[in-house]
Design a protein around this motif. Structure first.
Motif, PDB file in Angstrom:
ATOM      1  N   GLN A 189      16.711  27.699  -0.510  1.00  0.00           N
ATOM      2  CA  GLN A 189      16.413  26.790  -1.616  1.00  0.00           C
ATOM      3  C   GLN A 189      17.516  26.820  -2.666  1.00  0.00           C
ATOM      4  N   GLU A 190      18.638  27.468  -2.346  1.00  0.00           N
ATOM      5  CA  GLU A 190      19.741  27.534  -3.297  1.00  0.00           C
ATOM      6  C   GLU A 190      20.493  26.210  -3.330  1.00  0.00           C
ATOM      7  N   THR A 191      20.720  25.715  -4.523  1.00  0.00           N
ATOM      8  CA  THR A 191      21.334  24.405  -4.711  1.00  0.00           C
ATOM      9  C   THR A 191      22.832  24.482  -4.453  1.00  0.00           C
ATOM     10  N   SER A 192      23.327  23.543  -3.647  1.00  0.00           N
ATOM     11  CA  SER A 192      24.773  23.450  -3.446  1.00  0.00           C
ATOM     12  C   SER A 192      25.398  22.410  -4.357  1.00  0.00           C
ATOM     13  N   THR A 219      14.252  17.722 -20.834  1.00  0.00           N
ATOM     14  CA  THR A 219      13.646  19.014 -20.556  1.00  0.00           C
ATOM     15  C   THR A 219      14.612  19.891 -19.763  1.00  0.00           C
ATOM     16  N   ILE A 220      14.269  21.165 -19.673  1.00  0.00           N
ATOM     17  CA  ILE A 220      15.089  22.107 -18.916  1.00  0.00           C
ATOM     18  C   ILE A 220      15.089  21.767 -17.427  1.00  0.00           C
ATOM     19  N   ALA A 221      14.074  21.038 -16.974  1.00  0.00           N
ATOM     20  CA  ALA A 221      14.037  20.612 -15.566  1.00  0.00           C
ATOM     21  C   ALA A 221      15.173  19.656 -15.237  1.00  0.00           C
ATOM     22  N   GLU A 270      11.428  24.682 -10.314  1.00  0.00           N
ATOM     23  CA  GLU A 270      10.637  24.237  -9.175  1.00  0.00           C
ATOM     24  C   GLU A 270      11.432  24.407  -7.888  1.00  0.00           C
ATOM     25  N   ASP A 271      10.733  24.757  -6.801  1.00  0.00           N
ATOM     26  CA  ASP A 271      11.406  24.984  -5.525  1.00  0.00           C
ATOM     27  C   ASP A 271      12.314  23.814  -5.161  1.00  0.00           C
ATOM     28  N   GLY A 272      13.561  24.142  -4.861  1.00  0.00           N
ATOM     29  CA  GLY A 272      14.508  23.127  -4.427  1.00  0.00           C
ATOM     30  C   GLY A 272      15.145  22.341  -5.549  1.00  0.00           C
ATOM     31  N   LYS A 273      14.798  22.639  -6.810  1.00  0.00           N
ATOM     32  CA  LYS A 273      15.293  21.851  -7.927  1.00  0.00           C
ATOM     33  C   LYS A 273      15.946  22.707  -9.007  1.00  0.00           C
TER      34      LYS A 273
END
Length: 379
Positions: A33-36, A80-82, A111-114
């Motif tokens: 789930q680590e963002t590239s 938001t921080i999202a 959130e997972d994946g984000k």
């Protein structure tokens, strides 16, 4: 190649997400789930100052303190921080276990994946702080009112031309070198009919980092007391006291340039591996997570091959890279980077760039870290 992201070399996949203005789309390293990378479409981009934690020494409470500061700043600009697209975290450590702990906290906080595109930089910090950050946060519907809020804390750009200026480093002692470097940057922007007021973030790499107040004074004076957000980080270059890069924004004055254009002023010698200025004209901006390797020439070449795969997964390529920041820990890693770069960039369109010598990347054989920003192909 040894990297800090698990399974980095095995491939990537793309989260297909229809993008509205100010929305984010994510790519991830395979089976994690680590963002590239994170792509932001339209809207505004809020660039923050260096936010830091003064008292906390343990990583988790320091991280929670920092994320609360980011949340407060985002909320003040009606986001938001999202919506953090890019997060640079600076941790005063050389311990791999502490960097791993911080990375795990990032993954658990979003959130997972984000999670944001993330770059972790071991660095001594101003005032001996333990943890610090700067970020780029998407704003769906920016207004002149939100753009004007606390501009020294976070500057919300409204225009879609995003201008990245390569690092400059004037000679001399720290204070006069800072002042002269800012003059050089303003002269570069003047070629594009841009003003100091168009700058949305200044990042200064300085040595010694505990002299950051001297740098701050000179930067503030160069803006007549009204500076944009400023970020400070340590570097250990032996030849210059500081290197400074900036980001600016402005309306797109010249159409039909494609998604990105490159510029080097006539007084500067043109380089096949970096442009003095790169400008993203596209409605979309792509932020990469940091990519790591050891310092050998073969590993540097493998790292660029990995960057190509990441770029392809997110809809871009090396001919559309706008900004590169290279962190190196040894002269050998710097030499490997210099040897490899010419074989991967189109000499007519290399990214704007800064190369920063730092003490450590937190792993015994990790000597090179590459941080990228790009435009998509074909917009």
């Amino acid at each position: 190649m040894r990297v800090l992201f698990p399974l980095l070399i095995t491939g990537l996949f793309l989260f297909e997400t229809p993008l509205l203005s100010g929305e984010l789309s994510y790519t991830h390293f395979e089976k994690t789930q680590e963002t590239s990378s994170v792509t932001v479409k339209g809207g505004g981009l809020l660039h923050t100052k260096l936010l830091s934690t003064a008292d906390e020494q343990k990583i988790e409470p320091a991280f929670l303190n920092l994320t609360q500061q980011l949340e407060d700043l985002a909320r003040s600009h009606k986001t938001t921080i999202a919506k953090i697209a890019k997060l640079n975290l600076y941790l005063n450590t050389e311990a791999p276990s502490e960097l791993d702990e911080l990375r795990a906290l990032v993954l658990s906080h979003w959130e997972d994946g984000k999670a944001p595109a993330l770059t972790l930089i071991p660095s001594r910090l101003p005032d001996g702080n333990r943890l610090a950050a700067d970020a780029v946060i998407a704003i769906s519907e920016p207004t002149r009112e939100t753009a004007a809020l606390s501009p020294a804390d976070g500057f919300a750009s409204l225009e879609r031309d995003i201008i990245y200026v390569s690092g400059r480093a004037a000679s001399g002692e720290l204070a006069p070198a800072t002042a002269q470097t800012m003059v050089q940057i303003f002269e570069t922007l003047a070629h594009l009919e841009l003003r100091p007021q168009d700058i949305v973030q200044v990042k200064a790499f300085i040595q010694p980092v505990d002299q950051w107040k001297l740098v701050e004074k000179e930067i503030i004076d160069s803006f007549d007391g009204n500076p944009p957000p400023i970020v400070y980080a340590e570097w250990t270059s032996g030849s210059r006291a500081t290197e400074i890069e900036v980001i600016a924004s402005a309306p797109d004055r010249v159409k039909d340039k494609g998604p990105i254009s490159y510029f080097t002023p006539p007084e500067d010698k043109k380089s096949p591996v970096y442009s003095r200025v790169a400008t993203i004209h596209s409605d979309e901006v792509i932020f990469f997570s940091g990519h790591h390797s050891s310092g050998s020439e073969d590993e540097a070449a493998a790292l660029f091959a990995q960057l190509k795969r990441t770029a392809m997964a997110t809809g871009t390529n090396l001919r559309h890279f706008a900004k590169a920041t290279y962190y190196v820990t040894t002269p050998e890693a710097s030499a490997s980077l210099n040897a490899v770069r010419p074989g991967h960039y189109d000499p007519e369109r290399p990214p704007a760039a800064s190369k920063v010598m730092i003490r450590s990347l937190g792993e015994g054989d990790t000597q090179l870290l590459i941080d990228m920003i790009a435009a998509p192909v074909g917009q």
